[in-house]
Write an enzyme that holds these catalytic residues in place. Structure first.
Site, PDB file in Angstrom:
ATOM      1  N   PRO A  90      18.879  -8.457 -21.827  1.00  0.00           N
ATOM      2  CA  PRO A  90      20.078  -9.055 -22.435  1.00  0.00           C
ATOM      3  C   PRO A  90      19.782  -9.741 -23.771  1.00  0.00           C
ATOM      4  CG  PRO A  90      19.227 -10.461 -20.691  1.00  0.00           C
ATOM      5  CD  PRO A  90      18.388  -9.220 -20.683  1.00  0.00           C
ATOM      6  N   THR A  91      20.832 -10.148 -24.455  1.00  0.00           N
ATOM      7  CA  THR A  91      20.637 -10.864 -25.720  1.00  0.00           C
ATOM      8  C   THR A  91      20.009 -12.224 -25.421  1.00  0.00           C
ATOM      9  OG1 THR A  91      22.577  -9.763 -26.598  1.00  0.00           O
ATOM     10  CG2 THR A  91      21.833 -11.722 -27.783  1.00  0.00           C
ATOM     11  N   GLU A 157      18.441   5.908 -21.879  1.00  0.00           N
ATOM     12  CA  GLU A 157      19.516   6.509 -21.095  1.00  0.00           C
ATOM     13  C   GLU A 157      20.820   6.441 -21.894  1.00  0.00           C
ATOM     14  OE1 GLU A 157      19.462   8.301 -18.247  1.00  0.00           O
ATOM     15  OE2 GLU A 157      21.491   8.562 -18.992  1.00  0.00           O
ATOM     16  N   LEU A 159      23.894   7.433 -20.470  1.00  0.00           N
ATOM     17  CA  LEU A 159      25.084   7.496 -19.616  1.00  0.00           C
ATOM     18  C   LEU A 159      26.026   6.334 -19.914  1.00  0.00           C
ATOM     19  CD1 LEU A 159      25.185   5.175 -17.170  1.00  0.00           C
ATOM     20  CD2 LEU A 159      23.366   6.555 -16.248  1.00  0.00           C
ATOM     21  N   ALA A 160      27.305   6.547 -19.652  1.00  0.00           N
ATOM     22  CA  ALA A 160      28.292   5.465 -19.761  1.00  0.00           C
ATOM     23  C   ALA A 160      28.738   5.102 -18.359  1.00  0.00           C
ATOM     24  CB  ALA A 160      29.483   5.922 -20.600  1.00  0.00           C
ATOM     25  N   GLU A 161      29.012   3.838 -18.128  1.00  0.00           N
ATOM     26  CA  GLU A 161      29.486   3.419 -16.818  1.00  0.00           C
ATOM     27  C   GLU A 161      30.854   4.037 -16.553  1.00  0.00           C
ATOM     28  OE1 GLU A 161      29.065  -0.833 -16.185  1.00  0.00           O
ATOM     29  OE2 GLU A 161      27.127  -0.757 -17.191  1.00  0.00           O
ATOM     30  N   ASN A 220      24.189   3.831 -29.967  1.00  0.00           N
ATOM     31  CA  ASN A 220      25.165   2.822 -29.546  1.00  0.00           C
ATOM     32  C   ASN A 220      25.854   2.191 -30.746  1.00  0.00           C
ATOM     33  OD1 ASN A 220      24.881   3.234 -26.868  1.00  0.00           O
ATOM     34  ND2 ASN A 220      23.938   1.280 -26.380  1.00  0.00           N
ATOM     35  N   LEU A 223      28.565   4.499 -32.073  1.00  0.00           N
ATOM     36  CA  LEU A 223      29.753   4.523 -31.215  1.00  0.00           C
ATOM     37  C   LEU A 223      30.542   3.223 -31.365  1.00  0.00           C
ATOM     38  CD1 LEU A 223      28.216   6.161 -28.013  1.00  0.00           C
ATOM     39  CD2 LEU A 223      29.805   7.212 -29.626  1.00  0.00           C
ATOM     40  N   CYS A 272      26.144  -3.309 -23.189  1.00  0.00           N
ATOM     41  CA  CYS A 272      25.201  -2.705 -24.145  1.00  0.00           C
ATOM     42  C   CYS A 272      25.618  -2.743 -25.612  1.00  0.00           C
ATOM     43  CB  CYS A 272      24.921  -1.271 -23.724  1.00  0.00           C
ATOM     44  SG  CYS A 272      24.005  -1.245 -22.174  1.00  0.00           S
TER      45      CYS A 272
HETATM   46  P1  NAD Z   1      21.164  -4.618 -14.547  1.00  0.00           P
HETATM   47  O1  NAD Z   1      21.140  -6.079 -14.811  1.00  0.00           O
HETATM   48  O2  NAD Z   1      22.289  -4.004 -13.813  1.00  0.00           O
HETATM   49  O3  NAD Z   1      19.841  -4.193 -13.749  1.00  0.00           O
HETATM   50  C1  NAD Z   1      18.566  -4.666 -14.025  1.00  0.00           C
HETATM   51  C2  NAD Z   1      17.842  -4.945 -12.708  1.00  0.00           C
HETATM   52  O4  NAD Z   1      16.464  -5.229 -12.982  1.00  0.00           O
HETATM   53  C3  NAD Z   1      18.399  -6.161 -11.958  1.00  0.00           C
HETATM   54  O5  NAD Z   1      18.832  -5.773 -10.668  1.00  0.00           O
HETATM   55  C4  NAD Z   1      17.202  -7.138 -11.898  1.00  0.00           C
HETATM   56  O6  NAD Z   1      17.141  -7.883 -10.695  1.00  0.00           O
HETATM   57  C5  NAD Z   1      16.027  -6.187 -12.040  1.00  0.00           C
HETATM   58  N1  NAD Z   1      14.788  -6.832 -12.515  1.00  0.00           N
HETATM   59  C6  NAD Z   1      14.635  -7.691 -13.548  1.00  0.00           C
HETATM   60  N2  NAD Z   1      13.337  -8.020 -13.695  1.00  0.00           N
HETATM   61  C7  NAD Z   1      12.647  -7.352 -12.722  1.00  0.00           C
HETATM   62  C8  NAD Z   1      11.277  -7.272 -12.361  1.00  0.00           C
HETATM   63  N3  NAD Z   1      10.351  -7.929 -13.051  1.00  0.00           N
HETATM   64  N4  NAD Z   1      10.927  -6.504 -11.314  1.00  0.00           N
HETATM   65  C9  NAD Z   1      11.863  -5.819 -10.609  1.00  0.00           C
HETATM   66  N5  NAD Z   1      13.185  -5.842 -10.923  1.00  0.00           N
HETATM   67  C10 NAD Z   1      13.578  -6.599 -11.966  1.00  0.00           C
HETATM   68  O7  NAD Z   1      20.997  -3.933 -15.981  1.00  0.00           O
HETATM   69  P2  NAD Z   1      21.430  -2.435 -16.391  1.00  0.00           P
HETATM   70  O8  NAD Z   1      22.860  -2.415 -16.795  1.00  0.00           O
HETATM   71  O9  NAD Z   1      20.950  -1.490 -15.352  1.00  0.00           O
HETATM   72  O10 NAD Z   1      20.593  -2.235 -17.727  1.00  0.00           O
HETATM   73  C11 NAD Z   1      19.182  -2.073 -17.683  1.00  0.00           C
HETATM   74  C12 NAD Z   1      18.705  -1.546 -19.027  1.00  0.00           C
HETATM   75  O11 NAD Z   1      19.260  -0.253 -19.248  1.00  0.00           O
HETATM   76  C13 NAD Z   1      19.140  -2.389 -20.229  1.00  0.00           C
HETATM   77  O12 NAD Z   1      18.116  -2.387 -21.174  1.00  0.00           O
HETATM   78  C14 NAD Z   1      20.347  -1.655 -20.763  1.00  0.00           C
HETATM   79  O13 NAD Z   1      20.523  -1.856 -22.149  1.00  0.00           O
HETATM   80  C15 NAD Z   1      19.951  -0.219 -20.493  1.00  0.00           C
HETATM   81  N6  NAD Z   1      21.107   0.675 -20.370  1.00  0.00           N
HETATM   82  C16 NAD Z   1      22.159   0.345 -19.565  1.00  0.00           C
HETATM   83  C17 NAD Z   1      23.237   1.202 -19.459  1.00  0.00           C
HETATM   84  C18 NAD Z   1      24.432   0.860 -18.603  1.00  0.00           C
HETATM   85  O14 NAD Z   1      25.352   1.659 -18.569  1.00  0.00           O
HETATM   86  N7  NAD Z   1      24.463  -0.255 -17.915  1.00  0.00           N
HETATM   87  C19 NAD Z   1      23.248   2.422 -20.151  1.00  0.00           C
HETATM   88  C20 NAD Z   1      22.136   2.744 -20.946  1.00  0.00           C
HETATM   89  C21 NAD Z   1      21.075   1.860 -21.052  1.00  0.00           C
HETATM   90  C1  UGA Z   2      27.974   2.905 -23.726  1.00  0.00           C
HETATM   91  C2  UGA Z   2      27.680   4.285 -24.330  1.00  0.00           C
HETATM   92  O1  UGA Z   2      28.866   5.081 -24.320  1.00  0.00           O
HETATM   93  C3  UGA Z   2      26.596   4.994 -23.539  1.00  0.00           C
HETATM   94  O2  UGA Z   2      26.273   6.226 -24.170  1.00  0.00           O
HETATM   95  C4  UGA Z   2      25.366   4.110 -23.480  1.00  0.00           C
HETATM   96  O3  UGA Z   2      24.357   4.698 -22.702  1.00  0.00           O
HETATM   97  C5  UGA Z   2      25.740   2.772 -22.883  1.00  0.00           C
HETATM   98  O4  UGA Z   2      26.781   2.157 -23.685  1.00  0.00           O
HETATM   99  C6  UGA Z   2      24.600   1.815 -22.848  1.00  0.00           C
HETATM  100  O5  UGA Z   2      23.697   1.854 -23.659  1.00  0.00           O
HETATM  101  O6  UGA Z   2      24.693   1.003 -21.931  1.00  0.00           O
HETATM  102  P1  UGA Z   2      29.387   1.973 -21.671  1.00  0.00           P
HETATM  103  O7  UGA Z   2      29.211   0.658 -22.337  1.00  0.00           O
HETATM  104  O8  UGA Z   2      29.062   2.080 -20.239  1.00  0.00           O
HETATM  105  O9  UGA Z   2      28.501   3.081 -22.419  1.00  0.00           O
HETATM  106  O10 UGA Z   2      30.901   2.475 -21.827  1.00  0.00           O
HETATM  107  P2  UGA Z   2      31.745   3.187 -23.006  1.00  0.00           P
HETATM  108  O11 UGA Z   2      32.547   4.248 -22.398  1.00  0.00           O
HETATM  109  O12 UGA Z   2      30.915   3.534 -24.164  1.00  0.00           O
HETATM  110  O13 UGA Z   2      32.725   2.013 -23.418  1.00  0.00           O
HETATM  111  C7  UGA Z   2      32.263   0.846 -24.076  1.00  0.00           C
HETATM  112  C8  UGA Z   2      33.464   0.016 -24.510  1.00  0.00           C
HETATM  113  O14 UGA Z   2      34.124   0.638 -25.597  1.00  0.00           O
HETATM  114  C9  UGA Z   2      34.514  -0.167 -23.411  1.00  0.00           C
HETATM  115  O15 UGA Z   2      34.992  -1.484 -23.433  1.00  0.00           O
HETATM  116  C10 UGA Z   2      35.579   0.828 -23.815  1.00  0.00           C
HETATM  117  O16 UGA Z   2      36.850   0.482 -23.339  1.00  0.00           O
HETATM  118  C11 UGA Z   2      35.502   0.745 -25.324  1.00  0.00           C
HETATM  119  N1  UGA Z   2      36.036   1.951 -25.999  1.00  0.00           N
HETATM  120  C12 UGA Z   2      35.456   3.160 -25.799  1.00  0.00           C
HETATM  121  C13 UGA Z   2      37.114   1.817 -26.852  1.00  0.00           C
HETATM  122  O17 UGA Z   2      37.633   0.708 -27.053  1.00  0.00           O
HETATM  123  N2  UGA Z   2      37.595   2.943 -27.484  1.00  0.00           N
HETATM  124  C14 UGA Z   2      37.036   4.167 -27.301  1.00  0.00           C
HETATM  125  O18 UGA Z   2      37.535   5.145 -27.907  1.00  0.00           O
HETATM  126  C15 UGA Z   2      35.951   4.281 -26.435  1.00  0.00           C
END
Ligand code: NAD
Ligand code: UGA
Length: 450
Positions: A90-91, A157, A159-161, A220, A223, A272
């Site tokens: 995180p930040t 990664e 992927l988008a949630e 990111n 986007l 993110c």
């Molecule tokens: P998250 O907070 O959901 O998951 C992170 C997990 O790591 C937590 O469950 C935490 O308990 C665990 N953790 C922390 N320190 C640990 C340690 N030392 N040993 C074991 N477990 C530990 O975070 P997230 O959303 O999964 O994101 C993880 C990373 O992936 C970030 O860098 C984020 O930017 C990146 N990412 C996230 C997404 C997304 O869609 N959420 C997409 C692309 C990239």
């Molecule tokens: C985003 C990227 O799309 C992923 O490729 C990347 O892996 C991820 O961040 C990450 O690094 O975590 P995510 O944040 O899960 O994925 O969701 P998005 O679908 O990108 O939406 C992000 C935000 O933008 C949301 O609040 C969405 O509502 C908003 N959004 C998206 C808009 O306001 N307008 C759009 O046209 C698209």
């Protein structure tokens, strides 16, 4: 080298990514670990810790066969020669770079655990999003135990949630960065093999480590920048009578721009975009690139401005006072199909409305548990499952999340229960305004004069 795979961090990334890797590589053992017992217990139960369409099916198919969730990080490190690190970054909220830089404490702790527990050579894969050149730091931490060889790869990664499983099954590209020496190239090949089980080879890109780390932040930022550009246009549309959806259609038909990611709205949320753009700003500043830092920071400034603008329009429409008025937020998740509320625009908007002394009612199909934690600091908030009940007696509804279920509500019934004149602010441009106006709503939308 064995073929087993471990992942440290069982969050939004670790869980779904490893589940799909396990499903597509039935001959490999995949062990997902976390320091949080509650998180692991949830992964081992029917109530998974995150909501993601299609996730439950994949977990049910693999869990206990070749996919395992455990808090025993040490055992997983010993058992697996490929170790993904997917912890949160995180930040930073304190010290140097606070508010911009990534907090790397969880990542460093994970690297130290790997180094300490390793019983042989390991490939360590950065799955988390990290500042460029982190792999260097990771290698330095890992080599505190030089008796084993650690090869650090970057495999960000994309992927988008809300669409995680589909994105994982059909990725635009898989990116693998690694050292360009013999050992590095062998490690890259080993990781390519994992993805090649289902991803066509031409979609698997291999680069040097720094390009890979950089590409994730750049992707990111690009986007996020599109959304801030559209939101900036939306303000001008409202001032001039242009319609942002029409503008988006025109822009999207230019194939050089493309039709996706042009939806104006309440601003981007999620864990993110903000974090990664801030990190990019910080990196630019660290390299003395002030103009670049200011440029990317404007993407964030525009995003915050959009939320302030939505509240300002709400206040103005409700006769310049919200004190004691009941405002219902429809949707609290940062986007549809997820219960995730990290950095959700709905929270910023709720805080701003509370400052105006409004009474808030929040409803969401999947995010109310998270909303309860996020809104605990506010006094006048009620959380309600049923949208009809949420709207009862309300002066206004702000539609915050584009949940499909809101499209098909009985808006006549909702209007009848509200205090008149009833306002509906569709921040997602989801609804049919003609019908709503006929019912009697005063309708507002982002980037449109309705
Ligand atoms: P998250 O907070 O959901 O998951 C992170 C997990 O790591 C937590 O469950 C935490 O308990 C665990 N953790 C922390 N320190 C640990 C340690 N030392 N040993 C074991 N477990 C530990 O975070 P997230 O959303 O999964 O994101 C993880 C990373 O992936 C970030 O860098 C984020 O930017 C990146 N990412 C996230 C997404 C997304 O869609 N959420 C997409 C692309 C990239
Ligand atoms: C985003 C990227 O799309 C992923 O490729 C990347 O892996 C991820 O961040 C990450 O690094 O975590 P995510 O944040 O899960 O994925 O969701 P998005 O679908 O990108 O939406 C992000 C935000 O933008 C949301 O609040 C969405 O509502 C908003 N959004 C998206 C808009 O306001 N307008 C759009 O046209 C698209």
């Amino acid at each position: 080298m064995n073929r087993n795979i471990a992942c440290i961090g069982a969050g939004y990334i670790g869980g779904p990514t490893m589940a799909v890797i396990a499903q597509k590589n039935p001959d490999r053992k995949v062990i997902v670990t976390d320091i949080s017992q509650a998180c692991i217990d949830a992964w081992n139960s029917d109530a998974l810790p995150i909501y993601e369409p299609g996730l439950k099916e994949v977990i049910t198919a693999c869990r206990g066969k070749n996919l395992f969730f455990t808090t025993d990080v040490a055992a997983a490190i010993r058992e697996c020669d490929i170790i993904f690190v997917g912890v949160n970054t995180p930040t930073k909220t304190f010290g140097a770079g606070a508010g911009y830089a990534s907090n790397l404490q969880y990542w460093e702790a994970a690297a130290r655990t790997i180094s300490q527990e390793a019983n042989g050579d390991k490939i360590v894969v950065e799955k988390s999003t990290l500042p460029v050149r982190t792999a260097d730091a990771m290698a330095a931490v890992l080599h505190t135990h030089p008796e084993h060889t650690f090869t650090v790869l970057s495999n960000p990664e994309f992927l988008a949630e809300g669409t995680a499983i589909n994105d994982l099954l059909n990725p635009d590209r898989v990116l693998i960065g690694g050292p360009q020496d013999k050992r590095g190239k062998a490690a890259i090949r080993a990781l390519v093999e994992v993805y090649a089980a289902w991803v066509p080879r031409k979609r698997i890109l291999t680069t040097n480590v720094w390009s890979s780390e950089m590409s994730k932040l750049a992707a990111n930022a690009m986007l996020a920048q599109r959304i801030s550009s559209m939101n900036a246009f939306s303000a001008l549309c409202e001032a001039t009578g242009a319609d942002i959806s029409e503008v988006a259609t025109v822009l999207g038909m230019d194939h050089r721009i493309g039709k996706y990611f042009l939806n104006a709205g309440p601003g981007f949320g999620g864990s993110c975009f903000k974090k990664d753009v801030l990190n990019l700003v910080y990196l630019c500043r660290s390299y003395g690139l002030k103009a670049c830092a200011d440029y990317w920071e404007q993407v964030i400034i525009m995003n915050d401005a959009q939320q302030h603008r939505i509240v300002a329009r709400t206040v103005k429409t409700l006769f310049n006072t919200l004190a004691g008025k009941r405002i219902a937020l429809f949707g609290f998740a940062f986007k549809a199909n997820t219960g995730d509320t990290r950095e959700t625009p709905a929270l910023t908007i709720a805080n701003l409305l509370a400052e105006e002394h409004a009474d808030l009612v929040v409803t969401d199909p999947k995010a109310l548990t998270n909303a309860a934690k996020d809104l605990a600091h506010l006094e006048h908030v009620t959380l309600v499952d049923d949208p009809y009940q949420a709207a009862e007696g309300a002066d206004a509804i702000l539609l915050m999340t584009e949940w499909e279920c809101y499209r098909t509500l009985d808006w006549k019934r909702i209007y009848a229960g509200m205090r008149q004149p009833a306002m509906l602010f569709d921040t997602r441009n989801l609804l049919n305004y003609g019908e709503l106006k006929k019912i009697g709503f005063k309708v507002l939308a982002v980037g449109k004069t309705v």
